[in-house]
Design a protein around this motif. Structure first.
Motif, PDB file in Angstrom:
ATOM      1  N   PRO A 131       0.838  -1.208   0.000  1.00 32.04           N
ATOM      2  CA  PRO A 131       0.000   0.000   0.000  1.00 32.04           C
ATOM      3  C   PRO A 131       0.876   1.262   0.000  1.00 32.04           C
ATOM      4  O   PRO A 131       1.962   1.282   0.580  1.00 32.04           O
ATOM      5  CB  PRO A 131      -0.784  -0.094   1.307  1.00 32.04           C
ATOM      6  CG  PRO A 131      -0.657  -1.508   1.748  1.00 32.04           C
ATOM      7  CD  PRO A 131       0.641  -2.014   1.199  1.00 32.04           C
ATOM      8  N   VAL A 132       0.386   2.303  -0.644  1.00 36.53           N
ATOM      9  CA  VAL A 132       1.087   3.591  -0.693  1.00 36.53           C
ATOM     10  C   VAL A 132       0.189   4.614   0.006  1.00 36.53           C
ATOM     11  O   VAL A 132      -0.989   4.747  -0.326  1.00 36.53           O
ATOM     12  CB  VAL A 132       1.383   4.015  -2.142  1.00 36.53           C
ATOM     13  CG1 VAL A 132       2.100   5.356  -2.174  1.00 36.53           C
ATOM     14  CG2 VAL A 132       2.205   2.941  -2.857  1.00 36.53           C
ATOM     15  N   ALA A 133       0.760   5.328   0.963  1.00 35.12           N
ATOM     16  CA  ALA A 133       0.002   6.319   1.743  1.00 35.12           C
ATOM     17  C   ALA A 133      -0.723   7.295   0.834  1.00 35.12           C
ATOM     18  O   ALA A 133      -0.143   7.792  -0.143  1.00 35.12           O
ATOM     19  CB  ALA A 133       0.934   7.073   2.687  1.00 35.12           C
ATOM     20  N   ASP A 134      -1.987   7.543   1.138  1.00 35.04           N
ATOM     21  CA  ASP A 134      -2.825   8.507   0.431  1.00 35.04           C
ATOM     22  C   ASP A 134      -3.076   8.162  -1.041  1.00 35.04           C
ATOM     23  O   ASP A 134      -3.420   9.034  -1.829  1.00 35.04           O
ATOM     24  CB  ASP A 134      -2.239   9.924   0.537  1.00 35.04           C
ATOM     25  CG  ASP A 134      -2.119  10.384   1.980  1.00 35.04           C
ATOM     26  OD1 ASP A 134      -3.024  10.067   2.773  1.00 35.04           O
ATOM     27  OD2 ASP A 134      -1.106  11.031   2.307  1.00 35.04           O
ATOM     28  N   GLU A 135      -2.881   6.902  -1.400  1.00 37.26           N
ATOM     29  CA  GLU A 135      -3.149   6.457  -2.772  1.00 37.26           C
ATOM     30  C   GLU A 135      -4.198   5.353  -2.740  1.00 37.26           C
ATOM     31  O   GLU A 135      -4.199   4.524  -1.831  1.00 37.26           O
ATOM     32  CB  GLU A 135      -1.873   5.943  -3.448  1.00 37.26           C
ATOM     33  CG  GLU A 135      -0.799   6.999  -3.641  1.00 37.26           C
ATOM     34  CD  GLU A 135      -1.193   8.100  -4.607  1.00 37.26           C
ATOM     35  OE1 GLU A 135      -1.988   7.844  -5.532  1.00 37.26           O
ATOM     36  OE2 GLU A 135      -0.705   9.230  -4.439  1.00 37.26           O
ATOM     37  N   ASP A 136      -5.076   5.336  -3.723  1.00 31.90           N
ATOM     38  CA  ASP A 136      -6.107   4.308  -3.811  1.00 31.90           C
ATOM     39  C   ASP A 136      -5.537   2.976  -4.291  1.00 31.90           C
ATOM     40  O   ASP A 136      -6.002   1.923  -3.905  1.00 31.90           O
ATOM     41  CB  ASP A 136      -7.222   4.734  -4.765  1.00 31.90           C
ATOM     42  CG  ASP A 136      -7.996   5.930  -4.233  1.00 31.90           C
ATOM     43  OD1 ASP A 136      -8.086   6.093  -3.005  1.00 31.90           O
ATOM     44  OD2 ASP A 136      -8.510   6.708  -5.071  1.00 31.90           O
ATOM     45  N   PRO A 182      -2.403   0.238  -4.826  1.00 33.34           N
ATOM     46  CA  PRO A 182      -1.112  -0.122  -4.242  1.00 33.34           C
ATOM     47  C   PRO A 182      -0.030  -0.277  -5.310  1.00 33.34           C
ATOM     48  O   PRO A 182      -0.322  -0.437  -6.499  1.00 33.34           O
ATOM     49  CB  PRO A 182      -1.402  -1.472  -3.577  1.00 33.34           C
ATOM     50  CG  PRO A 182      -2.447  -2.078  -4.456  1.00 33.34           C
ATOM     51  CD  PRO A 182      -3.307  -0.912  -4.908  1.00 33.34           C
ATOM     52  N   GLU A 207       7.708  -3.016   4.881  1.00 30.72           N
ATOM     53  CA  GLU A 207       7.029  -2.204   3.863  1.00 30.72           C
ATOM     54  C   GLU A 207       5.705  -2.801   3.404  1.00 30.72           C
ATOM     55  O   GLU A 207       4.896  -2.090   2.816  1.00 30.72           O
ATOM     56  CB  GLU A 207       7.965  -1.969   2.673  1.00 30.72           C
ATOM     57  CG  GLU A 207       9.077  -1.005   3.021  1.00 30.72           C
ATOM     58  CD  GLU A 207       9.905  -0.575   1.846  1.00 30.72           C
ATOM     59  OE1 GLU A 207      10.595   0.448   1.981  1.00 30.72           O
ATOM     60  OE2 GLU A 207       9.892  -1.232   0.783  1.00 30.72           O
ATOM     61  N   ASP A 267       3.263  -3.284   5.047  1.00 29.50           N
ATOM     62  CA  ASP A 267       2.207  -2.558   5.756  1.00 29.50           C
ATOM     63  C   ASP A 267       1.950  -1.178   5.150  1.00 29.50           C
ATOM     64  O   ASP A 267       0.973  -0.530   5.493  1.00 29.50           O
ATOM     65  CB  ASP A 267       2.556  -2.411   7.238  1.00 29.50           C
ATOM     66  CG  ASP A 267       2.555  -3.750   7.954  1.00 29.50           C
ATOM     67  OD1 ASP A 267       1.771  -4.639   7.555  1.00 29.50           O
ATOM     68  OD2 ASP A 267       3.346  -3.912   8.899  1.00 29.50           O
ATOM     69  N   GLY A 268       2.843  -0.726   4.284  1.00 26.84           N
ATOM     70  CA  GLY A 268       2.645   0.550   3.608  1.00 26.84           C
ATOM     71  C   GLY A 268       3.903   1.385   3.545  1.00 26.84           C
ATOM     72  O   GLY A 268       4.779   1.272   4.394  1.00 26.84           O
ATOM     73  N   SER A 283       5.464   5.449   1.941  1.00 21.15           N
ATOM     74  CA  SER A 283       5.104   6.796   1.498  1.00 21.15           C
ATOM     75  C   SER A 283       5.310   6.907  -0.009  1.00 21.15           C
ATOM     76  O   SER A 283       6.020   6.099  -0.621  1.00 21.15           O
ATOM     77  CB  SER A 283       5.989   7.827   2.203  1.00 21.15           C
ATOM     78  OG  SER A 283       7.329   7.703   1.750  1.00 21.15           O
ATOM     79  N   ARG A 339       8.990   7.228  -0.720  1.00 25.70           N
ATOM     80  CA  ARG A 339       9.709   5.952  -0.743  1.00 25.70           C
ATOM     81  C   ARG A 339       9.450   5.226  -2.063  1.00 25.70           C
ATOM     82  O   ARG A 339      10.364   4.657  -2.649  1.00 25.70           O
ATOM     83  CB  ARG A 339       9.294   5.085   0.450  1.00 25.70           C
ATOM     84  CG  ARG A 339       9.823   3.661   0.411  1.00 25.70           C
ATOM     85  CD  ARG A 339      11.348   3.595   0.515  1.00 25.70           C
ATOM     86  NE  ARG A 339      11.774   2.204   0.498  1.00 25.70           N
ATOM     87  CZ  ARG A 339      12.759   1.721  -0.251  1.00 25.70           C
ATOM     88  NH1 ARG A 339      13.483   2.525  -1.014  1.00 25.70           N
ATOM     89  NH2 ARG A 339      13.058   0.446  -0.215  1.00 25.70           N
TER      90      ARG A 339
END
Length: 168
Positions: free
Chosen positions: A65-70, A72, A149, A151-152, A154, A157
């Motif tokens: 998962p990528v923070a603030d993205e719908d 992954p 990673e 778990d998610g 940024s 990253r």
């Protein structure tokens, strides 16, 4: 709803759009063979590989998962598994109820760029999916950075990974 992922690459200074899925078309062990050895000792398809009838590999997605993205980010990875797990994979690969086959265990056979330590051999679990979808791969109990990673991460990253994967 988040906008489509895009970033300016630190290596080439171009703007890249869309969530990438990165990976190799064959396991690392395949690339370690000469062309002659590949022809005589190995079989490779889009989803599996066999070397010397003793080493077995399946292809899956290591989804992050990528923070603030719908959407992954996904590494397209190869997992080396034992003969029994591979036979389970082959027997169930074309069935409608692949999820019922349970998880398969193995080790990554994809050396992914952008990590401080090699990802080769990182213990993983392969979760089959229905609907002809590629299996999901999750890291096992390991202290390797790729396990944390899953778990998610940024967007910064992800941009680092992308730059290293595409430009070295």
């Amino acid at each position: 709803m988040a906008m489509a992922f895009s970033f300016r690459c630190a290596s080439c200074d171009e703007v890249h759009n869309g969530m990438p899925a990165l990976g190799a078309p064959a396991p690392d062990a395949w690339y370690r063979l000469s062309e002659h050895e590949r022809a005589s000792r190995a079989e490779l398809s889009d989803e599996e590989c066999i070397i010397d009838e003793k080493r077995f590999f399946v292809r899956g997605l290591y989804v992050i998962p990528v923070a603030d993205e719908d959407e992954p980010f996904a590494w397209i990875v190869w997992v080396e598994c034992d003969r029994e797990a591979f036979m389970t994979w082959l027997d169930g690969h074309e069935t409608d109820d692949r999820e019922s086959l349970g998880p398969l265990s193995g080790g990554l056979n994809s050396n992914l760029p952008g990590y401080s330590a090699s990802t080769l051999g990182v213990p993983v679990t392969v979760w089959m999916q229905n609907g002809g979808q590629r299996p999901i791969v999750l890291a096992g109990d390991t202290h390797h950075p790729i396990a944390a990673e899953q778990d998610g991460i940024s967007a910064t990253r992800l941009a680092e990974i992308y730059a290293v994967a595409l430009h070295g």
